[in-house]
Design a protein around this motif. Structure first.
Motif, mmCIF file in Angstrom:
data_model
loop_
_atom_site.group_PDB
_atom_site.id
_atom_site.type_symbol
_atom_site.label_atom_id
_atom_site.label_comp_id
_atom_site.label_asym_id
_atom_site.label_seq_id
_atom_site.Cartn_x
_atom_site.Cartn_y
_atom_site.Cartn_z
ATOM 1 N N ASP A 1 6.454 15.013 -2.710
ATOM 2 C CA ASP A 1 6.270 15.547 -1.355
ATOM 3 C C ASP A 1 7.326 14.905 -0.453
ATOM 4 O O ASP A 1 7.213 13.744 -0.073
ATOM 5 N N LYS A 2 8.363 15.681 -0.116
ATOM 6 C CA LYS A 2 9.479 15.149 0.656
ATOM 7 C C LYS A 2 9.025 14.620 2.010
ATOM 8 O O LYS A 2 9.495 13.568 2.472
ATOM 9 N N GLU A 3 8.115 15.320 2.650
ATOM 10 C CA GLU A 3 7.640 14.895 3.965
ATOM 11 C C GLU A 3 6.930 13.546 3.874
ATOM 12 O O GLU A 3 7.188 12.630 4.667
ATOM 13 N N LYS A 4 6.016 13.410 2.894
ATOM 14 C CA LYS A 4 5.309 12.142 2.710
ATOM 15 C C LYS A 4 6.275 11.029 2.315
ATOM 16 O O LYS A 4 6.176 9.894 2.774
ATOM 17 N N PHE A 5 7.233 11.376 1.458
ATOM 18 C CA PHE A 5 8.192 10.380 1.000
ATOM 19 C C PHE A 5 8.965 9.798 2.189
ATOM 20 O O PHE A 5 9.087 8.576 2.333
ATOM 21 N N ASP A 6 9.476 10.686 3.033
ATOM 22 C CA ASP A 6 10.236 10.230 4.194
ATOM 23 C C ASP A 6 9.360 9.407 5.133
ATOM 24 O O ASP A 6 9.812 8.392 5.688
ATOM 25 N N ARG A 7 8.115 9.848 5.339
ATOM 26 C CA ARG A 7 7.218 9.127 6.252
ATOM 27 C C ARG A 7 6.864 7.751 5.701
ATOM 28 O O ARG A 7 6.873 6.755 6.433
ATOM 29 N N TYR A 8 6.568 7.685 4.404
ATOM 30 C CA TYR A 8 6.230 6.398 3.794
ATOM 31 C C TYR A 8 7.409 5.427 3.832
ATOM 32 O O TYR A 8 7.256 4.235 4.130
ATOM 33 N N VAL A 9 8.605 5.952 3.517
ATOM 34 C CA VAL A 9 9.793 5.095 3.548
ATOM 35 C C VAL A 9 10.066 4.594 4.959
ATOM 36 O O VAL A 9 10.457 3.436 5.173
ATOM 37 N N GLU A 10 9.835 5.456 5.953
ATOM 38 C CA GLU A 10 10.047 5.051 7.336
ATOM 39 C C GLU A 10 9.094 3.923 7.733
ATOM 40 O O GLU A 10 9.495 2.938 8.367
ATOM 41 N N VAL A 11 7.814 4.051 7.336
ATOM 42 C CA VAL A 11 6.839 3.011 7.649
ATOM 43 C C VAL A 11 7.195 1.711 6.932
ATOM 44 O O VAL A 11 7.136 0.621 7.515
ATOM 45 N N ILE A 12 7.573 1.827 5.654
ATOM 46 C CA ILE A 12 7.941 0.625 4.887
ATOM 47 C C ILE A 12 9.124 -0.077 5.544
ATOM 48 O O ILE A 12 9.150 -1.306 5.687
ATOM 49 N N ASP A 13 10.114 0.717 5.948
ATOM 50 C CA ASP A 13 11.296 0.141 6.593
ATOM 51 C C ASP A 13 10.924 -0.552 7.899
ATOM 52 O O ASP A 13 11.413 -1.648 8.201
ATOM 53 N N ARG A 14 10.033 0.063 8.667
ATOM 54 C CA ARG A 14 9.608 -0.532 9.930
ATOM 55 C C ARG A 14 8.808 -1.805 9.705
ATOM 56 O O ARG A 14 8.985 -2.800 10.405
ATOM 57 N N ARG A 15 7.954 -1.776 8.702
ATOM 58 C CA ARG A 15 7.153 -2.966 8.400
ATOM 59 C C ARG A 15 8.026 -4.098 7.866
ATOM 60 O O ARG A 15 7.778 -5.273 8.145
ATOM 61 N N LEU A 16 9.074 -3.759 7.130
ATOM 62 C CA LEU A 16 10.002 -4.789 6.647
ATOM 63 C C LEU A 16 10.751 -5.425 7.821
ATOM 64 O O LEU A 16 10.978 -6.641 7.828
ATOM 65 N N GLY B 1 0.809 -1.212 0.000
ATOM 66 C CA GLY B 1 0.000 0.000 0.000
ATOM 67 C C GLY B 1 0.842 1.261 0.000
ATOM 68 O O GLY B 1 0.570 2.219 -0.743
ATOM 69 N N TYR B 2 1.894 1.269 0.826
ATOM 70 C CA TYR B 2 2.744 2.459 0.886
ATOM 71 C C TYR B 2 3.600 2.608 -0.369
ATOM 72 O O TYR B 2 3.906 3.726 -0.783
ATOM 73 N N VAL B 3 4.010 1.501 -0.961
ATOM 74 C CA VAL B 3 4.726 1.590 -2.239
ATOM 75 C C VAL B 3 3.828 2.202 -3.307
ATOM 76 O O VAL B 3 4.255 3.026 -4.128
ATOM 77 N N ARG B 4 2.550 1.825 -3.278
ATOM 78 C CA ARG B 4 1.591 2.391 -4.234
ATOM 79 C C ARG B 4 1.422 3.899 -4.002
ATOM 80 O O ARG B 4 1.371 4.690 -4.962
ATOM 81 N N LEU B 5 1.372 4.293 -2.714
ATOM 82 C CA LEU B 5 1.257 5.721 -2.404
ATOM 83 C C LEU B 5 2.505 6.484 -2.844
ATOM 84 O O LEU B 5 2.422 7.634 -3.307
ATOM 85 N N LEU B 6 3.668 5.846 -2.691
ATOM 86 C CA LEU B 6 4.897 6.478 -3.158
ATOM 87 C C LEU B 6 4.853 6.707 -4.665
ATOM 88 O O LEU B 6 5.273 7.770 -5.166
ATOM 89 N N ARG B 7 4.367 5.747 -5.368
ATOM 90 C CA ARG B 7 4.290 5.883 -6.818
ATOM 91 C C ARG B 7 3.315 6.979 -7.222
ATOM 92 O O ARG B 7 3.507 7.678 -8.214
ATOM 93 N N GLU B 8 2.234 7.107 -6.434
ATOM 94 C CA GLU B 8 1.194 8.060 -6.808
ATOM 95 C C GLU B 8 1.569 9.504 -6.474
ATOM 96 O O GLU B 8 1.423 10.397 -7.306
ATOM 97 N N ASN B 9 2.052 9.743 -5.257
ATOM 98 C CA ASN B 9 2.273 11.143 -4.877
ATOM 99 C C ASN B 9 3.425 11.348 -3.898
ATOM 100 O O ASN B 9 3.610 12.446 -3.384
#
Length: 217
Positions: free
Chosen positions: A131-146, A119-127
């Motif tokens: 958005d640097k703030e969203k990008f960092d937050r999404y990557v952080e969540v993905i890293d934590r979930r991994l 889901g977060y990878v899809r959000l990264l692709r979309e927007n």
């Protein structure tokens, strides 16, 4: 001559009396011995029959203890042995059920972080790229979930530790409120697939406790 015949007759009578007394004594001994040993012989047959029944049917039946002698002690020992064997079987069955449930639960739970990552990878692709703030937050969540996904996979290889008597949890001091808040922030992409929206109202007051937060998660 007559006196001699009389003496011989008296001797014969005494011999017959003595022989009769010996026969009667022997019969009395056999009768008393039979009366004494019959209950024990019957109890031995009962023990043999019940032990065979327990071995063949594997029921929860127990021997009836009679008396207070060697045979009763034998019966108590048999009951204890049967109890220990049943408890051992129950523990093995319980451990097997727990292992099966854990494998099923962990396998099911693997889908949650995978779905969240997708889901977060899809959000990264979309927007997320713009958005640097969203990008960092999404990557952080993905890293934590991994990391969480990797931890669950490792647990699959550590299942044998759960049946070990020395298995213990690793507790540490932490904030359960923060743990709940963290999961709440990770749930939206997972819930969106089911067209659900998470509305959370989490207090800012920390709920500090000792727990194994990795296992709790």
């Amino acid at each position: 001559f007559i006196n001699e015949r009389i003496q011989n007759a008296d001797t014969l009578v005494w011999i017959m009396v003595l022989y009769s007394w010996l026969c009667v004594s022997l019969l009395l001994f056999l009768l008393i011995f039979s009366l004494i040993t019959r209950p024990k012989a019957s109890y031995i047959r009962y023990l043999t029959k019940e032990v065979q029944k327990i071995a063949e049917t594997d029921t929860d039946a127990y021997l009836v203890i009679k008396g207070n002698d060697e045979l009763s002690e034998l019966g108590k020992s048999i009951n204890k042995m049967a109890y220990d064997i049943r408890e051992s079987k129950r523990r093995q069955q319980t451990l097997q059920v727990q292992k099966n449930e854990l494998i099923t639960n962990v396998s099911h739970d693997l889908r949650s972080p995978l779905t969240s990552i997708i889901g977060y990878v899809r959000l990264l692709r979309e927007n997320g790229y713009d958005d640097k703030e969203k990008f960092d937050r999404y990557v952080e969540v993905i890293d934590r979930r991994l990391d969480g996904l990797n931890g669950m996979i490792n647990e699959l290889f550590d299942l044998t530790r759960l049946s070990s008597p020395g298995f213990t949890l690793t507790s540490c001091r932490g904030d359960i409120t923060e743990l709940v808040r963290q999961f709440a922030s990770e749930m939206p992409p997972l819930l969106e697939e089911s067209r659900l929206t998470l509305i959370s109202d989490i207090e800012n007051t920390p709920l500090v406790s000792d727990a194994d937060f990795e296992k709790l998660a």
